[in-house]
Design a protein around this motif. Structure first.
Motif, PDB file in Angstrom:
ATOM      1  N   ASN A  15       0.818  -1.212   0.000  1.00 14.48           N
ATOM      2  CA  ASN A  15       0.000   0.000   0.000  1.00 14.48           C
ATOM      3  C   ASN A  15       0.850   1.259   0.000  1.00 14.48           C
ATOM      4  O   ASN A  15       1.443   1.622   1.007  1.00 14.48           O
ATOM      5  CB  ASN A  15      -0.884   0.024   1.246  1.00 14.48           C
ATOM      6  N   LYS A  58     -12.487  -1.456  -6.322  1.00 15.14           N
ATOM      7  CA  LYS A  58     -11.140  -2.009  -6.120  1.00 15.14           C
ATOM      8  C   LYS A  58     -11.098  -3.512  -6.436  1.00 15.14           C
ATOM      9  O   LYS A  58     -10.071  -4.020  -6.895  1.00 15.14           O
ATOM     10  CB  LYS A  58     -10.651  -1.730  -4.692  1.00 15.14           C
ATOM     11  N   PRO A  76      -6.732   0.850  -9.032  1.00 12.98           N
ATOM     12  CA  PRO A  76      -6.777   1.877  -7.991  1.00 12.98           C
ATOM     13  C   PRO A  76      -8.063   2.691  -8.141  1.00 12.98           C
ATOM     14  O   PRO A  76      -8.582   2.846  -9.257  1.00 12.98           O
ATOM     15  CB  PRO A  76      -5.550   2.755  -8.274  1.00 12.98           C
ATOM     16  N   GLY A 106     -10.963   3.419   1.911  1.00  9.97           N
ATOM     17  CA  GLY A 106      -9.941   2.715   1.154  1.00  9.97           C
ATOM     18  C   GLY A 106      -9.545   3.335  -0.172  1.00  9.97           C
ATOM     19  O   GLY A 106      -8.802   2.712  -0.947  1.00  9.97           O
ATOM     20  N   ASP A 150      -7.538   5.123  -2.955  1.00  7.00           N
ATOM     21  CA  ASP A 150      -6.086   5.195  -3.149  1.00  7.00           C
ATOM     22  C   ASP A 150      -5.622   6.606  -3.459  1.00  7.00           C
ATOM     23  O   ASP A 150      -4.421   6.881  -3.412  1.00  7.00           O
ATOM     24  CB  ASP A 150      -5.690   4.276  -4.310  1.00  7.00           C
ATOM     25  N   HIS A 210      -5.346   8.064   6.070  1.00  5.30           N
ATOM     26  CA  HIS A 210      -4.791   6.992   5.240  1.00  5.30           C
ATOM     27  C   HIS A 210      -3.806   6.146   6.047  1.00  5.30           C
ATOM     28  O   HIS A 210      -3.796   4.909   5.953  1.00  5.30           O
ATOM     29  CB  HIS A 210      -4.115   7.610   4.015  1.00  5.30           C
ATOM     30  N   GLN A 211      -3.002   6.814   6.853  1.00  3.52           N
ATOM     31  CA  GLN A 211      -2.045   6.076   7.697  1.00  3.52           C
ATOM     32  C   GLN A 211      -2.758   5.280   8.784  1.00  3.52           C
ATOM     33  O   GLN A 211      -2.325   4.186   9.151  1.00  3.52           O
ATOM     34  CB  GLN A 211      -1.051   7.047   8.338  1.00  3.52           C
ATOM     35  N   ASN A 217      -3.616   1.723   8.041  1.00  2.00           N
ATOM     36  CA  ASN A 217      -2.561   0.726   7.890  1.00  2.00           C
ATOM     37  C   ASN A 217      -1.808   0.463   9.183  1.00  2.00           C
ATOM     38  O   ASN A 217      -0.822  -0.257   9.191  1.00  2.00           O
ATOM     39  CB  ASN A 217      -1.608   1.168   6.782  1.00  2.00           C
TER      40      ASN A 217
END
Lengths: 268, 268, 268, 268
Positions: D1, D178, D183, D224, D226, D263-264, D267
């Motif tokens: 990612n 997705k 993307p 999610g 991108d 976004h971080q 993950n």
């Protein structure tokens, strides 16, 4: 801006053991994350698509289970009701009384809940109906304020009708309802229902999209939701109601951790 | 294929005199056209947007007015109800008991109505909810048949949610519901509501589009509806509920004449 | 109020023989009913879901077929186009130039069609897009009027997006567009498409509901449509495009007879 | 990612100076955050509601401005086009060629773009149409793959029709697209448009909800996405197109910082 609130538990009460198992684990996870936790379960699913579907233990046994969870775990509980006469007994146990989406315009029920909540110092959570615009949630607040001006109200987004057999969550409804002066929660579980179209039962009960629950929860927290409403089961495929939109309890820790991170990301 | 059925009257009962005036005139018109006529009026508008809106005379006085109309005019009557305990007294007076759209998935109400209808040999008219696909109306029929297999059911189309603050009538829902084996009626009055958006009251009550009523009624009859459901008032702008979607009584004759002609045009 | 206009023919041109066969029969039926008839067929289906789908004979051969039908049958023709450069050659043959729904906001195409129509004294039929409100059709009229103020415009309802993979026809859009001062037609064939979801091709081409065509046509005429737009084929299941929403030619006489009757029923 | 991609710039090119000013600032912000940056601007707004609206500098001057931004700032650029003949010249300048939502089913345009992109090693960004289900975006990919199997495609969500004059973003469409192997980006700017209903111009141009842009962007990243697609202006109220949904350039830093954090958070 306080921490993200978590209302989570079972779709419907099955037996007291399961309620305690699910509540214990969710309390543990939320405690570890510093998130306030409220146990959720329904005592009666009064609007199942089919008359043959499991509805729950009913008012009396259901409130007994909820009181037990509350006492043994030391957590507040939230549950929903369907008729005005249920408001008083429910308010004696529940810390948050929930108005179901389909019934949120039934004046007598709203008034009965408002009076009982005021008497017992409970909060009210009103689910925005699938046929209601976010700005029209104001009418619910006005009705409650007429009889219970001091009672706190939470508005809950659970999706809006989008064509047949589908719901969509409009994330703009979250800030729109916050403008009304209330905290707003997301019911990510019911938002992914496919009304009337569960292929497992040939359309006789409502379907769901389990994978979508975490997507909706994460999106809604990013949109500013103050709390999340989630349903779990130790074995979702054996859940007696709404299994297709139910998450396995084993997924709770990872999801709640991510939701906390997103909530923090908003505040820098 | 019998003649087009007409359920028509008042949105909500105001006083007995108005009910008799409206019923007398509609009976006269339908009689002249050879159309079966049923007087319609509600005794309680239990889901008004605002707590301050007029709700009606209530169960007891309302049923008294309906019984009076029935006796004096010699016509069947249809009315709606909102809680299970109302089913028995309503069935003693009403020839057709109507399940409201918002409540059509509340199992206890459906069952109570089914039992009372069976006991009193009444029919049931179920309004398809604004959040329901036409094929899912089958679940309502199944619930009723479980407890009242001999009871006749009429399904009524009244529009489906279409974005915020709007309804649309999908004319294909009429043949779709007829496939379920029931007569299907069109509630052209409620179908033109603009939910939650009456500009006259700054959004605190539901608006309507009076000009649209006859369009929807004519279209639905052309699509195969077996009956129409229409609300009139001697002075719609002074109606105590839903004035914006109410027709003046003086327009009834021309509209019903046109609807009869369209219905005949289908059958050659 | 003149008679109901009929634009009918093929979805897409296949060969000249089929076009003549279908046009001859429809001309005969409409003549017998006293309804003005316009032959319809497309020379290019430029927005098929799949690249492998049949698109038609193309501009040159297609216009040759249309000119032949026009000359041999002595009827006006309507066809659609997709790029500005096609406007001039199409206007030399077509009596009515049709702007496709998806492209009705493409300014260059609208302008090119308006100029060509003005030069050749053709009419324009603009299909209201699936994403457009009826009142916003005014913008199309304004664009055309800027460059071709004398050119007549017909607005055509063909359904509006309703959730995923579905369209709904809002019958109120017909009087709404008539308020803009134009005749309004109903494209009953495309209105019953299920966009993107033809089960015969696993979703690679658009599906339809053949039984719905006559329902939509009848409803729309009852709602005040001035004309109908219908597609037929001698063998719909073998049609090279949109077979699922295509009617058999053998059904034309009964349907058009019923539509005429409904149209007359409106005018007493 | 990988990191969150940012396509951002102007709705429409006005003059070269503004393009450079906006691009310079966005490049600086993205650089500081470690986010890949692509400059976005249109050379022609070919589907404005009104013929009188500003459309842009046109193909030739527009591509000159874009080439200048690309050379002077050293960033890739993305722009959209409307007719097949534009594909080759656009592909010579643009690193990403964008298919507009309304036109994404026009086969000739898709093919022309696919061929030009393949020749110039450009990427394609296809906006899912307002009338298209996420799973049906597969048809766009299939069309492109037929002629340009090696060309990378990005799918972009920009909202789906939800009743009249409104769009809604279904966050579930992001994981759904997705699954097609591409993307997925979110066009948060166009997703908040209120089609056809800008009150500032009495409905003659499309309105927007500026406050909603950041909500949609944050939600979609949490779902999610991108990459994000955003339009800015140094003075949005003076923007020559779509001002109501345009963000002030001064808001870019805070918004992009928050989007990176969300976004971080996904993950871990």
């Amino acid at each position: 801006n306080g921490p993200l609130a978590v209302m989570a538990g079972l779709n419907v009460l099955e037996d007291e053991g399961l309620a305690l198992e699910v509540g214990t684990e969710l309390k543990r996870i939320c405690g570890g994350l510093g998130l306030p936790y409220v146990f959720k379960a329904s005592f009666d699913k009064a609007n199942r698509s089919s008359i043959k579907s499991y509805r729950g233990p009913g008012l009396e046994a259901g409130l007994r289970y909820l009181a037990s969870v509350k006492a043994k775990l030391g957590v507040p509980v939230v549950t929903d009701l369907h008729e005005p006469f249920q408001a008083e007994p429910v308010a004696e146990v529940a810390d948050i009384i929930q108005l179901p989406a389909f019934l949120v315009r039934q004046t007598d029920l709203v008034i009965a809940v408002a009076k009982a909540a005021a008497k017992e110092k409970a909060l009210i959570q009103a689910k925005k109906a699938q046929f209601m615009a976010p700005w029209d949630a104001k009418n619910i607040l006005t009705k409650i304020a007429e009889v219970a001006p001091e009672t706190g109200v939470i508005l809950c987004e659970r999706g809006v009708s989008f064509g047949y057999n589908n719901l969509v969550v409009d994330m703009l409804s979250i800030p729109e309802m916050k403008k009304l002066g209330c905290p707003v929660t997301i019911d990510a579980t019911h938002a992914v229902q496919l009304p009337g179209a569960d292929p497992r039962t040939a359309g006789a009960s409502t379907g769901g999209r389990r994978d979508g629950v975490s997507i909706i929860a994460k999106s809604a927290v990013a949109a500013g939701a103050d709390g999340v409403f989630l349903e779990f089961h130790t074995d979702p495929d054996k859940a007696l109601c709404d299994g297709p939109s139910c998450l396995p309890l084993s997924a709770a820790s990872e999801l709640l951790t991510t939701l906390k991170r997103i909530h923090q990301a908003l505040n820098g």
